[in-house]
Motif scaffolding. Structure first.
Motif, PDB file in Angstrom:
ATOM      1  N   VAL A 116       0.860  -1.195   0.000  1.00  0.00           N
ATOM      2  CA  VAL A 116       0.000   0.000   0.000  1.00  0.00           C
ATOM      3  C   VAL A 116       0.892   1.240   0.000  1.00  0.00           C
ATOM      4  O   VAL A 116       1.779   1.377   0.841  1.00  0.00           O
ATOM      5  CB  VAL A 116      -0.903   0.011   1.257  1.00  0.00           C
ATOM      6  N   ASP A 117       0.657   2.155  -0.934  1.00  0.00           N
ATOM      7  CA  ASP A 117       1.512   3.336  -1.082  1.00  0.00           C
ATOM      8  C   ASP A 117       1.121   4.419  -0.068  1.00  0.00           C
ATOM      9  O   ASP A 117      -0.007   4.903  -0.077  1.00  0.00           O
ATOM     10  CB  ASP A 117       1.366   3.893  -2.507  1.00  0.00           C
ATOM     11  N   PRO A 118       2.052   4.789   0.844  1.00  0.00           N
ATOM     12  CA  PRO A 118       1.688   5.784   1.864  1.00  0.00           C
ATOM     13  C   PRO A 118       1.722   7.237   1.386  1.00  0.00           C
ATOM     14  O   PRO A 118       1.153   8.113   2.026  1.00  0.00           O
ATOM     15  CB  PRO A 118       2.745   5.571   2.951  1.00  0.00           C
ATOM     16  N   GLY A 147      -8.612  11.296   4.249  1.00  0.00           N
ATOM     17  CA  GLY A 147      -8.520  11.168   2.797  1.00  0.00           C
ATOM     18  C   GLY A 147      -7.290  10.396   2.331  1.00  0.00           C
ATOM     19  O   GLY A 147      -7.041  10.287   1.134  1.00  0.00           O
ATOM     20  N   LEU A 148      -6.497   9.864   3.304  1.00  0.00           N
ATOM     21  CA  LEU A 148      -5.238   9.194   2.924  1.00  0.00           C
ATOM     22  C   LEU A 148      -5.133   7.819   3.609  1.00  0.00           C
ATOM     23  O   LEU A 148      -4.326   7.615   4.528  1.00  0.00           O
ATOM     24  CB  LEU A 148      -4.038  10.069   3.326  1.00  0.00           C
ATOM     25  N   PRO A 149      -5.960   6.862   3.181  1.00  0.00           N
ATOM     26  CA  PRO A 149      -5.960   5.550   3.847  1.00  0.00           C
ATOM     27  C   PRO A 149      -4.602   4.845   3.776  1.00  0.00           C
ATOM     28  O   PRO A 149      -4.204   4.155   4.708  1.00  0.00           O
ATOM     29  CB  PRO A 149      -7.041   4.760   3.102  1.00  0.00           C
ATOM     30  N   GLY A 150      -3.858   5.012   2.647  1.00  0.00           N
ATOM     31  CA  GLY A 150      -2.543   4.361   2.517  1.00  0.00           C
ATOM     32  C   GLY A 150      -1.570   4.872   3.568  1.00  0.00           C
ATOM     33  O   GLY A 150      -0.788   4.112   4.149  1.00  0.00           O
ATOM     34  N   LEU A 151      -1.629   6.180   3.835  1.00  0.00           N
ATOM     35  CA  LEU A 151      -0.751   6.786   4.834  1.00  0.00           C
ATOM     36  C   LEU A 151      -1.132   6.282   6.230  1.00  0.00           C
ATOM     37  O   LEU A 151      -0.265   5.989   7.064  1.00  0.00           O
ATOM     38  CB  LEU A 151      -0.859   8.317   4.754  1.00  0.00           C
ATOM     39  N   ARG A 152      -2.454   6.142   6.469  1.00  0.00           N
ATOM     40  CA  ARG A 152      -2.900   5.628   7.776  1.00  0.00           C
ATOM     41  C   ARG A 152      -2.376   4.207   7.998  1.00  0.00           C
ATOM     42  O   ARG A 152      -1.935   3.848   9.073  1.00  0.00           O
ATOM     43  CB  ARG A 152      -4.435   5.646   7.874  1.00  0.00           C
ATOM     44  N   THR A 153      -2.419   3.387   6.947  1.00  0.00           N
ATOM     45  CA  THR A 153      -1.920   1.999   7.063  1.00  0.00           C
ATOM     46  C   THR A 153      -0.428   2.003   7.381  1.00  0.00           C
ATOM     47  O   THR A 153       0.041   1.249   8.240  1.00  0.00           O
ATOM     48  CB  THR A 153      -2.157   1.232   5.733  1.00  0.00           C
TER      49      THR A 153
END
Length: 730
Positions: A188-190, A707-713
């Motif tokens: 997943v791209d953060p 708005g940034l699910p990849g960053l949250r992961t």
């Protein structure tokens, strides 16, 4: 948060239990994602080979080299009963000898024919003044190329060399990576798309493929740039969210009162503050005057006057009607701070007492070993507000300690305290108190930004007048044993002049040392680290016979420890043989000499910190760094760097440049596992500063990162529970 199954799967399933166990125990790699983030340290080219000429700097280190066999011969020894295979390899830049003994000579003799090209992995040793690898692991690089194109492709291929361990060579790790590489497609791209495109960075999946299996050097560069940004940005977002959350908290503004306690204190100072102290004090007073909690890191060399700056901040808070607490890591240090602060304040520290000043306040001490009546009195002074300043150890954190109005917490030697301890003290305020963290370990700006990025930073880099210089010398005890004999003579000379000495060892040696840990430190053929108990005995019987020599270490009973320190401070004990427990806060101005045994086993910053214990009075200080390491080894280069400069900031940069990048967030700095694998905080200052700006902007626009699910992961992966608490409570 949904986890990506293939990436989070245990490596046992993909690689089998035996390999997975070695990866987990030796390299801390548990999942496919961990393995994908275990990047090659460098790349060898089959055409232009790894330089053997550089191995002289890597004695005692595990290395992987790519070279060609020049010759191989079996020699008999021990009257023909023993066999030894000697193989000479070359890469054009230098030659290196490989040796194999006994029954293990036949297979390599068959495999390593002259002209064979192979990868060799082993520990660089020295025999008869020649470099050699003894019983190295090897992997022939056979080219079955039938045409010239295939041969050229083979010759130009980049071979990844991974950080490896004795049980798993680089090429075996490469095969493990091959097994999990297909799952990189699911990473997943953060990075927010706008940031990635704006900076021309390749997508994460592409970066992972290029870092492990590059076609060209440009591929490696693309991948590195991208992966550095991931690390810097995700970490800076975590810190930016901390700063954002803190800025939303309420705090009581604390301002000094004109003509109050602070003014009275300043008026009776027998010296003027240095420019640095005045500048830093202004930064702190500005923070204290705001309505959200101050979070400031105050760093400065041993003796730069941090305590004076902290005391003035505490007096400003008392002026405004609040209380201040100073948390020290040991009882000895708490008592010392209490003594020096009450001496500096004089009658101002006797508020409400006969002969005390009208403007004064009470300064109380609270430690675990205090008697019941003294403790009860101190607790009463805190809850009524009679005591404006309290200095103590973790005893301050206990439930029964209540404050009237806690306005400021000062933490001395931040890295000595668990996050929970600091948090428990801060929770004793009606509203969150202001926080000032002090450290004497100098931290370069980018490291401070990376490790303490949620704290504003102030630096004291001037030493007040009157501090004595410290001369530092390396004592090569193996090459020149007479140098060590001379070191003990110097200790005797200093003691005979009426001074005192420290001898520091890396280990206690009281029979409770963990044998497994010792075995790991022995690193196969290296002897165990020298121990306090053994060295003290040797000195008492030998070179320091007839002198009062005592030991001090962390496993002693607290009362015994305090007794030894008290007698050393009083000058009754002449030589103190200790572990690094003396690293922080022990102030004995009469100590002029320190001998650090096995100095190569300590970090640069730690050696600098230890050295700061001598030369604190009017007599000059001497620090002797004893080491058995070879002159050409990196360890000796580190010691030479410490001997060459007294500038702690310069040394901490050298320390970081010489250590692996990942150590920055390691045990010493934050007490949690490191997350930096690609980012080198000294080299990548620009990336870190830019990532901080981007992170601050992203968090200001979307604090919850909805708005940034990849960053949250990615944040969830960085902030496992332990690290999350560290950042939450810092």
């Amino acid at each position: 948060m949904e986890h990506v199954p293939a990436l989070d799967e245990d490596l046992k399933k993909t690689l089998g239990p035996a390999t997975a166990k070695v990866l987990a125990e030796q390299l801390g790699l548990h999942t496919a994602l961990d393995l994908l983030h275990h990047y090659p340290r460098r790349y060898a080219e089959r055409g232009e080979l790894t330089s053997l000429a550089e191995l002289a700097d890597q004695i005692d280190e595990h290395v992987t080299v790519v070279a060609q066999v020049a010759d191989a011969r079996i020699l008999a020894f021990n009257g023909g009963r023993g066999k030894r295979l000697e193989v000479t390899i070359t890469d054009g830049s230098g030659r290196l000898q490989l040796v194999f003994f006994g029954a293990g000579v036949h297979k390599p003799h068959k495999d390593l024919l002259p002209g064979t090209r192979a990868m060799f992995a082993g520990k660089v040793g020295m025999f008869n003044r020649k470099l050699q690898l003894s019983h190295p692991a090897y992997e022939p690089l056979g080219a079955d190329a039938s045409d010239r194109d295939a041969a050229t492709a083979f010759a130009n291929q980049l071979i990844p060399i991974y950080p490896a361990c004795a049980k798993l060579e680089s090429w075996k790790i490469a095969k493990c990576v091959d097994a999990v590489l297909p799952s990189a497609q699911e990473a997943v791209d953060p990075l927010p798309p706008a940031l990635r495109e704006g900076r021309g960075l390749v997508p994460l999946t592409e970066a992972l493929l290029k870092i492990h299996r590059p076609g060209t050097k440009a591929d490696i560069e693309d991948a590195r740039q991208r992966l550095k940004w991931d690390e810097a940005f995700v970490l800076q977002v975590a810190l930016a969210r901390r700063r954002h959350a803190d800025s939303q908290l309420p705090a009581v503004p604390r301002r000094p009162v004109p003509g109050g306690l602070l003014d009275s204190f300043d008026a009776k100072l027998p010296f003027t503050l240095t420019d640095g102290q005045q500048k830093v004090s202004k930064e702190i007073f500005d923070d204290l005057a705001t309505s959200h909690p101050m979070h400031r890191l105050l760093q400065g060399e041993v003796g730069s006057g941090k305590t004076m700056v902290a005391l003035r901040a505490m007096l400003a808070v008392v002026d405004s009607g609040g209380q201040a607490a100073m948390l020290a890591p040991t009882e000895v240090l708490a008592q010392q701070h209490h003594r020096s602060i009450t001496e500096m304040m004089g009658e101002l520290a006797e508020g409400g007492m006969l002969g005390g000043s009208d403007q004064g306040t009470k300064v109380v001490l609270l430690t675990g070993s205090m008697g019941v009546p003294a403790r009860r009195r101190a607790l009463l002074d805190l809850v009524t507000g009679e005591a404006g300043i309290v200095i103590g150890t973790h005893a301050l954190i206990e439930d029964k300690v209540q404050f009237h109005d806690l306005g400021l917490v000062v933490v001395d030697e931040q890295h000595r305290f668990g996050v929970e301890q600091r948090d428990a003290l801060r929770s004793k305020g009606k509203q969150p108190p202001h926080l000032l963290v002090m450290t004497a370990t100098p931290i370069p700006r980018t490291v401070a930004m990376t490790v303490f990025g949620d704290l504003e930073t102030s630096v004291l880099d001037q030493l007040p007048a009157g501090r004595s210089p410290i001369a530092t010398h390396v004592v090569p005890s193996k090459d020149k044993p007479h140098f060590l004999a001379r070191a003990w003579e110097r200790v005797r000379e200093e003691v005979e002049k009426g001074h005192q000495a420290y001898v520091v060892c890396p280990r206690i040696g009281d029979g409770e040392d963990d044998p497994k840990k010792k075995a790991a430190e022995d690193d196969g053929d290296r002897r165990p680290p020298l121990a306090v108990v053994e060295i003290a005995e040797q000195l008492t019987r030998g070179p320091l016979a007839g002198m009062s020599v005592e030991v001090l270490h962390g496993r002693m009973d607290p009362a015994d420890k305090d007794d030894v320190m008290r007698r050393f401070a009083a000058g009754e004990v002449k030589v103190l043989v200790a572990t690094t427990v003396i690293e922080v806060g022990v102030n004995v101005p009469n100590s002029t000499v320190m001998v650090i045994m096995d100095a190569d086993r300590f970090g640069v910053s730690q050696l600098h910190q230890l050295r700061g214990r001598v030369g604190r009075g009017s007599a000059p200080g001497l620090c002797l760094l004893v080491s058995e390491m070879h002159e050409a080894s990196p360890a000796r280069a580190r010691l030479a760097a410490v001997a060459a400069t007294l500038d702690g900031f310069e040394l901490s940069r050298i320390d970081l440049e010489q250590r692996r990048e990942g150590d920055v967030l390691g045990q010493a700095q934050s007490g949690v596992r490191s997350s930096l694998r690609m980012l080198a905080v000294i080299e990548d200052e620009e990336v870190i500063a830019e990532a901080r700006e981007e992170a601050t902007r992203v968090v200001a626009e979307d604090p919850a990162l909805e708005g940034l699910p990849g960053l949250r992961t990615a944040l969830d992966a960085l902030l496992d529970t332990e690290r999350e608490q560290y950042l939450e409570k810092g």
